[in-house]
Design a protein around this motif. Structure first.
Motif, mmCIF file in Angstrom:
data_model
loop_
_atom_site.group_PDB
_atom_site.id
_atom_site.type_symbol
_atom_site.label_atom_id
_atom_site.label_comp_id
_atom_site.label_asym_id
_atom_site.label_seq_id
_atom_site.Cartn_x
_atom_site.Cartn_y
_atom_site.Cartn_z
ATOM 1 N N UNK A 92 18.403 26.598 -22.556
ATOM 2 C CA UNK A 92 19.073 26.290 -23.825
ATOM 3 C C UNK A 92 20.588 26.243 -23.644
ATOM 4 N N UNK A 93 21.143 27.171 -22.886
ATOM 5 C CA UNK A 93 22.579 27.173 -22.646
ATOM 6 C C UNK A 93 23.018 25.947 -21.854
ATOM 7 N N UNK A 94 22.187 25.508 -20.927
ATOM 8 C CA UNK A 94 22.487 24.279 -20.183
ATOM 9 C C UNK A 94 22.558 23.089 -21.135
ATOM 10 N N UNK A 95 21.600 23.009 -22.048
ATOM 11 C CA UNK A 95 21.599 21.916 -23.028
ATOM 12 C C UNK A 95 22.816 22.019 -23.937
ATOM 13 N N UNK A 96 23.145 23.214 -24.386
ATOM 14 C CA UNK A 96 24.332 23.378 -25.227
ATOM 15 C C UNK A 96 25.592 22.973 -24.468
ATOM 16 N N UNK A 97 25.638 23.263 -23.180
ATOM 17 C CA UNK A 97 26.754 22.821 -22.356
ATOM 18 C C UNK A 97 26.856 21.313 -22.295
ATOM 19 N N UNK A 98 25.702 20.645 -22.209
ATOM 20 C CA UNK A 98 25.683 19.180 -22.208
ATOM 21 C C UNK A 98 26.132 18.627 -23.557
ATOM 22 N N UNK A 99 25.658 19.249 -24.636
ATOM 23 C CA UNK A 99 26.052 18.816 -25.982
ATOM 24 C C UNK A 99 27.555 18.982 -26.171
ATOM 25 N N UNK A 100 28.130 19.980 -25.515
ATOM 26 C CA UNK A 100 29.566 20.230 -25.686
ATOM 27 C C UNK A 100 30.438 19.106 -25.137
ATOM 28 N N UNK A 101 29.844 18.187 -24.383
ATOM 29 C CA UNK A 101 30.617 17.019 -23.944
ATOM 30 C C UNK A 101 30.782 16.005 -25.075
ATOM 31 N N UNK A 102 29.983 16.148 -26.131
ATOM 32 C CA UNK A 102 30.037 15.212 -27.262
ATOM 33 C C UNK A 102 30.508 15.851 -28.562
ATOM 34 N N UNK A 103 30.326 17.171 -28.673
ATOM 35 C CA UNK A 103 30.691 17.876 -29.900
ATOM 36 C C UNK A 103 31.084 19.304 -29.543
ATOM 37 N N UNK A 104 31.931 19.889 -30.340
ATOM 38 C CA UNK A 104 32.324 21.272 -30.115
ATOM 39 C C UNK A 104 31.146 22.182 -30.432
ATOM 40 N N UNK A 105 30.845 23.105 -29.528
ATOM 41 C CA UNK A 105 29.768 24.071 -29.731
ATOM 42 C C UNK A 105 30.398 25.458 -29.810
ATOM 43 N N UNK A 106 30.158 26.136 -30.922
ATOM 44 C CA UNK A 106 30.622 27.517 -31.105
ATOM 45 C C UNK A 106 29.395 28.410 -31.043
ATOM 46 N N UNK A 107 29.293 29.173 -29.970
ATOM 47 C CA UNK A 107 28.137 30.019 -29.710
ATOM 48 C C UNK A 107 28.559 31.476 -29.839
ATOM 49 N N UNK A 108 28.053 32.158 -30.848
ATOM 50 C CA UNK A 108 28.401 33.555 -31.088
ATOM 51 C C UNK A 108 27.271 34.458 -30.609
ATOM 52 N N UNK A 109 27.642 35.506 -29.895
ATOM 53 C CA UNK A 109 26.661 36.508 -29.483
ATOM 54 C C UNK A 109 27.372 37.816 -29.202
ATOM 55 N N UNK A 110 26.646 38.900 -29.327
ATOM 56 C CA UNK A 110 27.163 40.208 -28.924
ATOM 57 C C UNK A 110 26.358 40.747 -27.737
ATOM 58 N N UNK A 111 25.579 39.882 -27.099
ATOM 59 C CA UNK A 111 24.749 40.272 -25.963
ATOM 60 C C UNK A 111 25.406 39.825 -24.655
ATOM 61 N N UNK A 112 25.826 40.784 -23.856
ATOM 62 C CA UNK A 112 26.535 40.471 -22.616
ATOM 63 C C UNK A 112 25.667 39.664 -21.653
#
Length: 108
Positions: free
Chosen positions: A68-88
């Motif tokens: 999922x993070x890989x896909x979000x990284x790919x999406x970030x080339x087309x749109x800003x992705x703001x990913x919030x987490x408190x899990x290290x």
């Protein structure tokens, strides 16, 4: 008629949302959000809206979270992705799955 969203298991059996685990249901919802964003970006040649997600990977195992993070990284080339987490652990996975040029971390 009412529309019903169902999954299809390997082997062809259909499963309702209630019959899915939390992780599987979250994966389905993320896939639908990403598909909607991709369709929006493809149809409208306008400034993309950001995708804001907050702890969406809580019920994912490491392999699925990395995918999922890989896909979000790919999406970030087309749109800003703001990913919030408190899990290290998810931050560590993001560091390995998202290109450094697209990853910006802010710790609070």
């Amino acid at each position: 008629s009412d529309l019903v969203l169902q999954g299809v298991r390997e082997g062809g059996a259909r499963v309702s949302l209630a019959g899915m685990s939390d992780g599987t249901r979250d994966q389905l919802y993320l896939a639908l959000r990403l598909a909607t964003l991709e369709a929006y970006l493809d149809e409208r040649k306008v400034e993309p809206m950001p995708l804001v997600v907050d702890d969406i990977l809580l019920h994912f195992d490491d392999d699925r979270a990395a995918a999922a993070l890989t896909v979000l990284g790919e999406v970030s080339s087309r749109a800003q992705v703001l990913f919030f987490t408190h899990h290290s652990r998810l931050v560590e996975l993001a560091r390995t799955c998202v290109p450094r040029a697209r990853l910006c971390e802010h710790a609070l």
